[in-house]
Design a protein around this motif. Sequence first.
Motif, PDB file in Angstrom:
ATOM      1  N   LEU A 105     -25.964  12.625  49.317  1.00  0.00           N
ATOM      2  CA  LEU A 105     -24.676  12.078  48.659  1.00  0.00           C
ATOM      3  C   LEU A 105     -23.352  12.543  49.687  1.00  0.00           C
ATOM      4  CD1 LEU A 105     -25.242  11.877  45.128  1.00  0.00           C
ATOM      5  CD2 LEU A 105     -25.355  10.027  46.762  1.00  0.00           C
ATOM      6  N   ALA A 106     -23.525  13.920  50.118  1.00  0.00           N
ATOM      7  CA  ALA A 106     -22.306  14.356  50.897  1.00  0.00           C
ATOM      8  C   ALA A 106     -22.543  14.584  52.323  1.00  0.00           C
ATOM      9  CB  ALA A 106     -21.991  15.726  50.348  1.00  0.00           C
ATOM     10  N   VAL A 107     -23.693  15.071  52.790  1.00  0.00           N
ATOM     11  CA  VAL A 107     -23.657  15.252  54.155  1.00  0.00           C
ATOM     12  C   VAL A 107     -24.181  14.060  54.901  1.00  0.00           C
ATOM     13  CG1 VAL A 107     -25.151  16.462  55.857  1.00  0.00           C
ATOM     14  CG2 VAL A 107     -24.385  17.584  53.640  1.00  0.00           C
ATOM     15  N   MET A 108     -24.961  13.227  54.497  1.00  0.00           N
ATOM     16  CA  MET A 108     -25.586  11.981  55.248  1.00  0.00           C
ATOM     17  C   MET A 108     -24.328  10.991  55.326  1.00  0.00           C
ATOM     18  SD  MET A 108     -28.416  12.897  56.656  1.00  0.00           S
ATOM     19  CE  MET A 108     -28.557  11.379  57.394  1.00  0.00           C
ATOM     20  N   PRO A 109     -23.554  10.545  54.432  1.00  0.00           N
ATOM     21  CA  PRO A 109     -22.641   9.837  54.859  1.00  0.00           C
ATOM     22  C   PRO A 109     -21.501  10.188  55.692  1.00  0.00           C
ATOM     23  CG  PRO A 109     -22.884   9.928  52.256  1.00  0.00           C
ATOM     24  CD  PRO A 109     -23.721  10.963  53.113  1.00  0.00           C
ATOM     25  N   VAL A 110     -21.318  11.351  55.806  1.00  0.00           N
ATOM     26  CA  VAL A 110     -20.293  12.117  56.773  1.00  0.00           C
ATOM     27  C   VAL A 110     -20.905  11.748  58.063  1.00  0.00           C
ATOM     28  CG1 VAL A 110     -19.229  14.020  57.669  1.00  0.00           C
ATOM     29  CG2 VAL A 110     -19.151  13.250  55.064  1.00  0.00           C
ATOM     30  N   VAL A 111     -22.186  12.329  58.080  1.00  0.00           N
ATOM     31  CA  VAL A 111     -23.005  12.186  59.584  1.00  0.00           C
ATOM     32  C   VAL A 111     -22.994  10.588  60.282  1.00  0.00           C
ATOM     33  CG1 VAL A 111     -25.219  12.583  60.631  1.00  0.00           C
ATOM     34  CG2 VAL A 111     -24.156  14.358  59.149  1.00  0.00           C
ATOM     35  N   CYS A 112     -23.425   9.899  59.143  1.00  0.00           N
ATOM     36  CA  CYS A 112     -23.488   8.324  59.456  1.00  0.00           C
ATOM     37  C   CYS A 112     -22.234   7.886  59.817  1.00  0.00           C
ATOM     38  CB  CYS A 112     -23.973   7.650  58.374  1.00  0.00           C
ATOM     39  SG  CYS A 112     -25.841   7.837  58.062  1.00  0.00           S
ATOM     40  N   SER A 113     -20.877   8.276  59.333  1.00  0.00           N
ATOM     41  CA  SER A 113     -19.732   7.665  59.676  1.00  0.00           C
ATOM     42  C   SER A 113     -19.409   8.429  60.906  1.00  0.00           C
ATOM     43  CB  SER A 113     -18.748   8.171  58.640  1.00  0.00           C
ATOM     44  OG  SER A 113     -18.370   9.588  58.515  1.00  0.00           O
ATOM     45  N   LEU A 114     -19.726   9.462  61.338  1.00  0.00           N
ATOM     46  CA  LEU A 114     -19.382  10.072  62.601  1.00  0.00           C
ATOM     47  C   LEU A 114     -20.469   9.858  63.866  1.00  0.00           C
ATOM     48  CD1 LEU A 114     -18.619  13.690  61.267  1.00  0.00           C
ATOM     49  CD2 LEU A 114     -17.003  11.889  62.183  1.00  0.00           C
ATOM     50  N   PHE A 115     -21.563   9.676  63.649  1.00  0.00           N
ATOM     51  CA  PHE A 115     -22.635   9.377  64.582  1.00  0.00           C
ATOM     52  C   PHE A 115     -23.737   8.238  64.235  1.00  0.00           C
ATOM     53  CE2 PHE A 115     -21.791  14.177  63.982  1.00  0.00           C
ATOM     54  CZ  PHE A 115     -21.206  14.544  65.338  1.00  0.00           C
ATOM     55  N   GLY A 116     -23.477   7.436  63.408  1.00  0.00           N
ATOM     56  CA  GLY A 116     -24.288   6.440  63.169  1.00  0.00           C
ATOM     57  C   GLY A 116     -24.295   5.255  64.125  1.00  0.00           C
ATOM     58  N   PRO A 117     -25.224   4.524  64.045  1.00  0.00           N
ATOM     59  CA  PRO A 117     -25.197   3.339  64.767  1.00  0.00           C
ATOM     60  C   PRO A 117     -24.165   2.432  64.405  1.00  0.00           C
ATOM     61  CG  PRO A 117     -27.014   3.214  63.595  1.00  0.00           C
ATOM     62  CD  PRO A 117     -26.506   4.390  63.247  1.00  0.00           C
ATOM     63  N   MET A 118     -23.557   1.588  65.469  1.00  0.00           N
ATOM     64  CA  MET A 118     -22.504   0.621  65.133  1.00  0.00           C
ATOM     65  C   MET A 118     -23.544  -0.686  64.493  1.00  0.00           C
ATOM     66  SD  MET A 118     -19.707   1.662  65.918  1.00  0.00           S
ATOM     67  CE  MET A 118     -18.791   0.364  65.819  1.00  0.00           C
ATOM     68  N   PRO A 119     -22.666  -1.386  63.861  1.00  0.00           N
ATOM     69  CA  PRO A 119     -23.151  -2.531  63.281  1.00  0.00           C
ATOM     70  C   PRO A 119     -23.918  -3.531  64.271  1.00  0.00           C
ATOM     71  CG  PRO A 119     -21.084  -2.436  62.395  1.00  0.00           C
ATOM     72  CD  PRO A 119     -21.317  -1.361  63.623  1.00  0.00           C
ATOM     73  N   SER A 120     -25.151  -4.117  63.807  1.00  0.00           N
ATOM     74  CA  SER A 120     -26.001  -4.885  64.806  1.00  0.00           C
ATOM     75  C   SER A 120     -25.521  -5.992  65.196  1.00  0.00           C
ATOM     76  CB  SER A 120     -27.557  -4.991  64.211  1.00  0.00           C
ATOM     77  OG  SER A 120     -27.516  -5.564  63.216  1.00  0.00           O
ATOM     78  N   HIS A 121     -24.566  -6.609  64.419  1.00  0.00           N
ATOM     79  CA  HIS A 121     -23.905  -7.867  64.701  1.00  0.00           C
ATOM     80  C   HIS A 121     -22.915  -7.704  65.845  1.00  0.00           C
ATOM     81  CE1 HIS A 121     -20.693  -6.799  62.050  1.00  0.00           C
ATOM     82  NE2 HIS A 121     -21.449  -6.558  61.026  1.00  0.00           N
ATOM     83  N   ASP A 122     -22.302  -6.561  65.816  1.00  0.00           N
ATOM     84  CA  ASP A 122     -21.440  -6.330  66.980  1.00  0.00           C
ATOM     85  C   ASP A 122     -21.932  -6.018  68.365  1.00  0.00           C
ATOM     86  OD1 ASP A 122     -19.298  -6.480  65.215  1.00  0.00           O
ATOM     87  OD2 ASP A 122     -19.115  -4.186  64.660  1.00  0.00           O
ATOM     88  N   ILE A 123     -23.044  -5.622  68.402  1.00  0.00           N
ATOM     89  CA  ILE A 123     -23.981  -5.618  69.836  1.00  0.00           C
ATOM     90  C   ILE A 123     -24.148  -6.775  70.304  1.00  0.00           C
ATOM     91  CG2 ILE A 123     -25.892  -4.435  70.997  1.00  0.00           C
ATOM     92  CD1 ILE A 123     -26.214  -2.558  68.328  1.00  0.00           C
ATOM     93  N   ILE A 124     -23.406  -6.950  71.753  1.00  0.00           N
ATOM     94  CA  ILE A 124     -23.705  -8.277  72.271  1.00  0.00           C
ATOM     95  C   ILE A 124     -24.741  -7.883  73.470  1.00  0.00           C
ATOM     96  CG2 ILE A 124     -22.795 -10.004  73.958  1.00  0.00           C
ATOM     97  CD1 ILE A 124     -20.154  -9.107  72.380  1.00  0.00           C
ATOM     98  N   VAL A 125     -25.909  -8.739  73.647  1.00  0.00           N
ATOM     99  CA  VAL A 125     -26.803  -8.464  74.509  1.00  0.00           C
ATOM    100  C   VAL A 125     -26.537  -9.665  75.698  1.00  0.00           C
ATOM    101  CG1 VAL A 125     -29.341  -8.650  74.861  1.00  0.00           C
ATOM    102  CG2 VAL A 125     -28.420  -7.711  72.912  1.00  0.00           C
TER     103      VAL A 125
END
Length: 127
Positions: A105-125
Amino acid sequence: CICVFGSLYWYNDAVNYITAFFIVIAVGLSADAPAHVCHAYLEARGPTRDLRAKECLAKLGPSVFRGGVSTILGIAVTGFCVTYVFQTFFKYLMTILVLSLWNGLAVMPVVCSLFGPMPSHDIIVHA
């Protein structure tokens, strides 16, 4: 899991068949809350990492918190026992659960907001 090894020193305990049992349990329980939060982050639809982290906490945070607190309340009774097995059960399981909630509840949301993947719908192939 590593924190449980550290708690052996903190609780002035030695590795025996009872503490080894909780070290094995720590592998699964310590990953429970962080895994749920990371999965909710991956399913979130926000346009930025920060919004996805907030969405995953708003969506799944209360459930993870209630699950952890209800488990802590369930084992709280064993804290009053006088036998070594139940005292060890209480100490180590309480340590595992509190650290799992903290990491989820404290560490993972911060790690995801800093280093998590971008949303998949924003990725253009480009093909």
